[in-house]
Scaffold this active site. Structure first.
Site, short mmCIF file in Angstrom:
data_model
loop_
_atom_site.label_atom_id
_atom_site.label_comp_id
_atom_site.label_asym_id
_atom_site.label_seq_id
_atom_site.Cartn_x
_atom_site.Cartn_y
_atom_site.Cartn_z
N HIS A 40 0.79 -1.23 0.00
CA HIS A 40 0.00 0.00 0.00
C HIS A 40 0.83 1.29 0.00
O HIS A 40 0.27 2.38 -0.12
CB HIS A 40 -0.96 0.03 1.19
C1 UD1 Z 1 -2.10 6.02 5.28
C2 UD1 Z 1 -0.84 6.55 5.94
C3 UD1 Z 1 0.22 5.46 5.95
C4 UD1 Z 1 -0.29 4.20 6.58
C5 UD1 Z 1 -1.60 3.78 5.93
C6 UD1 Z 1 -2.18 2.63 6.70
C7 UD1 Z 1 -0.46 8.96 5.61
C8 UD1 Z 1 0.33 9.97 4.89
N1 UD1 Z 1 -0.30 7.69 5.21
O1 UD1 Z 1 -1.77 5.73 3.94
O2 UD1 Z 1 1.34 5.92 6.71
O3 UD1 Z 1 0.67 3.20 6.41
O4 UD1 Z 1 -2.53 4.87 5.97
O5 UD1 Z 1 -3.09 1.91 5.95
O6 UD1 Z 1 -1.19 9.30 6.50
N2 UD1 Z 1 -9.00 4.99 0.55
C9 UD1 Z 1 -10.24 4.43 0.40
N3 UD1 Z 1 -10.94 4.11 1.51
C10 UD1 Z 1 -10.49 4.32 2.76
C11 UD1 Z 1 -9.22 4.90 2.92
C12 UD1 Z 1 -8.48 5.23 1.80
O7 UD1 Z 1 -10.71 4.22 -0.71
O8 UD1 Z 1 -11.20 3.98 3.74
C13 UD1 Z 1 -8.21 5.31 -0.67
C14 UD1 Z 1 -8.47 6.72 -1.20
O9 UD1 Z 1 -8.42 6.66 -2.61
C15 UD1 Z 1 -7.27 7.49 -0.68
C16 UD1 Z 1 -6.17 6.43 -0.71
O10 UD1 Z 1 -6.82 5.22 -0.36
O11 UD1 Z 1 -6.97 8.60 -1.47
C17 UD1 Z 1 -5.04 6.71 0.26
O12 UD1 Z 1 -5.55 6.89 1.60
P1 UD1 Z 1 -4.76 7.79 2.65
O13 UD1 Z 1 -5.39 7.67 3.97
O14 UD1 Z 1 -4.54 9.14 2.12
O15 UD1 Z 1 -3.31 7.14 2.68
P2 UD1 Z 1 -2.91 5.61 2.85
O16 UD1 Z 1 -2.23 5.20 1.61
O17 UD1 Z 1 -4.06 4.84 3.35
N1 UDP Z 2 -4.31 -5.31 8.60
C1 UDP Z 2 -5.62 -5.79 8.68
N2 UDP Z 2 -6.25 -6.16 7.53
C2 UDP Z 2 -5.64 -6.10 6.30
C3 UDP Z 2 -4.31 -5.60 6.25
C4 UDP Z 2 -3.69 -5.20 7.42
O1 UDP Z 2 -6.20 -5.89 9.77
O2 UDP Z 2 -6.28 -6.45 5.31
C5 UDP Z 2 -3.65 -4.88 9.84
C6 UDP Z 2 -2.32 -5.54 10.08
O3 UDP Z 2 -2.50 -6.78 10.73
C7 UDP Z 2 -1.62 -4.52 10.95
C8 UDP Z 2 -2.14 -3.20 10.43
O4 UDP Z 2 -3.35 -3.50 9.72
O5 UDP Z 2 -2.00 -4.64 12.31
C9 UDP Z 2 -1.14 -2.59 9.49
O6 UDP Z 2 -1.74 -1.55 8.80
P1 UDP Z 2 -1.22 -1.03 7.40
O7 UDP Z 2 -0.44 -2.07 6.72
O8 UDP Z 2 -2.41 -0.48 6.70
O9 UDP Z 2 -0.33 0.23 7.79
P2 UDP Z 2 1.16 0.44 8.36
O10 UDP Z 2 1.37 -0.47 9.50
O11 UDP Z 2 2.09 0.19 7.21
O12 UDP Z 2 1.17 1.87 8.72
#
Ligand code: UD1
Ligand code: UDP
Length: 381
Positions: free
Chosen positions: A219
């Site tokens: 991601h």
């Molecule tokens: C964010 C965090 C990242 C973390 C990740 C965990 C920042 C800068 N990044 O990244 O550090 O590892 O969350 O998962 O804060 N979207 C959906 N539905 C949702 C959420 C997101 O469709 O419920 C899509 C949207 O198109 C959005 C994109 O995902 O633009 C990115 O979401 P965003 O929260 O901006 O960043 P993450 O990549 O999720």
């Molecule tokens: N996770 C989850 N379902 C998924 C993928 C991840 O519950 O489909 C959990 C995972 O076990 C961990 C956390 O989400 O506890 C990690 O989140 P993510 O990878 O989104 O973000 P990061 O840790 O890189 O910030």
């Protein structure tokens, strides 16, 4: 009574909040009054609500519903919403987790109002300023009063940045304190591992056999938004699945789902669609994820949390990033940094399966949340 506002927003923060809220509820409810603000950064059912339902996390007291947007737009809406709340209602401290935009917003809003900030998962550094998370965590650490690092490396990083010689005093007259608390995610993995066995049937659902599949998550923006990198990763995954006749299961973050068609080369996109071994599934619940991790042969990921959970469950991990903050995993030979390099990913997969790995307890004892709450009580009383 110490009144704390906890800020959550992204999936891993909701999961981390489960450990803190559990510690408060079980042992410290006469000392701490915790209120929760959800920024709304993550909002799909299986990126947010599913965790509240499953992990017994209190319903958020406030929800800003900011949704997605560019960094500036999203963070600005959060800062404004959190500031409004802090102006309307007094809090003794604001608590943030990790390094997302929700973390940054909470820290900026509280610091300007001289409200002490507690940062859980402080001190981590990738030393890569191209990562939005690196910017968020550096700013947040420097604004915080009470910092809890998950590892000794995090603690040393802060030492190197001068945190222990800091003369700055906060409005409450207190100086900054830094503790190596261990990792709050480890608390959760231990607590929910047994519960997951009873409550999830995800292996049956996808016909998975223990040790006969690879678990993958992707991601990070530098992987999803870059056609070359995304294509290299998926080429490696498809090759590994075919060459080793092994299933690959990939619970896909919505960010990645949205970008697959546009950012994968058309050849790889076609291969992916016709693959009988690589399965893209929607994001799963935490209990399902734990079971997928515990039973996988090997894990490949660019996630911070999943790298660590691989280690907690003693699974080797191919790290799909140019570097990691969780250097202990690499030092213990339990992980290899393969970046988004097709050949390195395939080579790391082979190498890790033949490696003898010792999983030393580098993430604490699984009691980080209680330790953190005790230190917060000491600080404010
Ligand atoms: C964010 C965090 C990242 C973390 C990740 C965990 C920042 C800068 N990044 O990244 O550090 O590892 O969350 O998962 O804060 N979207 C959906 N539905 C949702 C959420 C997101 O469709 O419920 C899509 C949207 O198109 C959005 C994109 O995902 O633009 C990115 O979401 P965003 O929260 O901006 O960043 P993450 O990549 O999720
Ligand atoms: N996770 C989850 N379902 C998924 C993928 C991840 O519950 O489909 C959990 C995972 O076990 C961990 C956390 O989400 O506890 C990690 O989140 P993510 O990878 O989104 O973000 P990061 O840790 O890189 O910030």
């Amino acid at each position: 009574m110490i009144k704390i506002l906890s800020i959550i927003g992204a999936r891993p923060q909701i999961i981390k909040a489960a450990a803190f809220s559990r510690a408060v509820k079980n042992k410290f409810s006469s000392f701490i009054n915790e209120k929760i603000l959800h920024t709304g950064q993550h909002y799909d059912f299986n990126m947010s609500q599913i965790f509240f339902d499953e992990l017994d996390i209190p319903k958020p007291d406030f929800n800003l519903n900011v949704g997605s947007g560019s960094h500036g737009e999203q963070t600005a809406k959060m800062i404004s919403g959190i500031e409004q709340l802090l102006l309307n209602e007094p809090f003794d401290a604001l608590l943030v987790y990790g390094d997302t935009n929700s973390t940054l917003a909470g820290a900026v809003a509280a610091s300007k109002l001289h409200i002490p900030i507690i940062h859980i998962e402080a001190g981590l550094r990738s030393f890569n300023m191209l990562m939005p998370e690196e910017i968020n965590r550096i700013v947040c650490d420097h604004l915080s009063s009470l910092l809890f690092t998950p590892t000794e490396t995090g603690f040393q990083n802060l030492k190197n940045e001068g945190f222990f010689t800091s003369k700055s005093t906060f409005k409450n007259g207190k100086k900054r304190f830094v503790f190596n608390s261990g990792d709050i995610m480890y608390d959760n993995s231990l607590h929910f591992a047994q519960i997951a066995e009873k409550k999830s049937n995800i292996l049956q659902k996808y016909n998975l056999i223990t040790d006969h599949y690879v678990l993958v998550t992707i991601h990070r923006d530098n992987n999803t938004d870059d056609c070359k990198r995304l294509t290299a990763i998926f080429t490696a995954l498809l090759d590994i699945a075919e060459d080793n006749n092994i299933k690959i299961i990939l619970p896909l973050h919505p960010r990645t789902t949205k970008l697959l068609q546009t950012n994968l080369s058309s050849v790889v996109y076609k291969r992916l669609n016709s693959s009988k071994q690589l399965f893209l599934i929607p994001p799963v619940s935490f209990l399902e994820m734990i079971l997928l991790e515990k039973n996988a042969k090997i894990i490949m990921t660019d996630s911070g949390g999943v790298q660590k959970e691989a280690y907690f469950f003693q699974k080797p991990c191919v790290i799909l990033r140019p570097e990691t903050e969780w250097v202990e995993i690499v030092e213990q030979n339990a992980g290899i940094i393969a970046d988004a390099d097709c050949d390195r990913i395939k080579k790391s997969y082979r190498e890790l399966l033949n490696k003898k790995i010792t999983y030393l307890p580098v993430f604490g004892k699984g009691q980080a949340a209680e330790y953190i709450v005790e230190k917060i009580i000491d600080y404010f009383t």
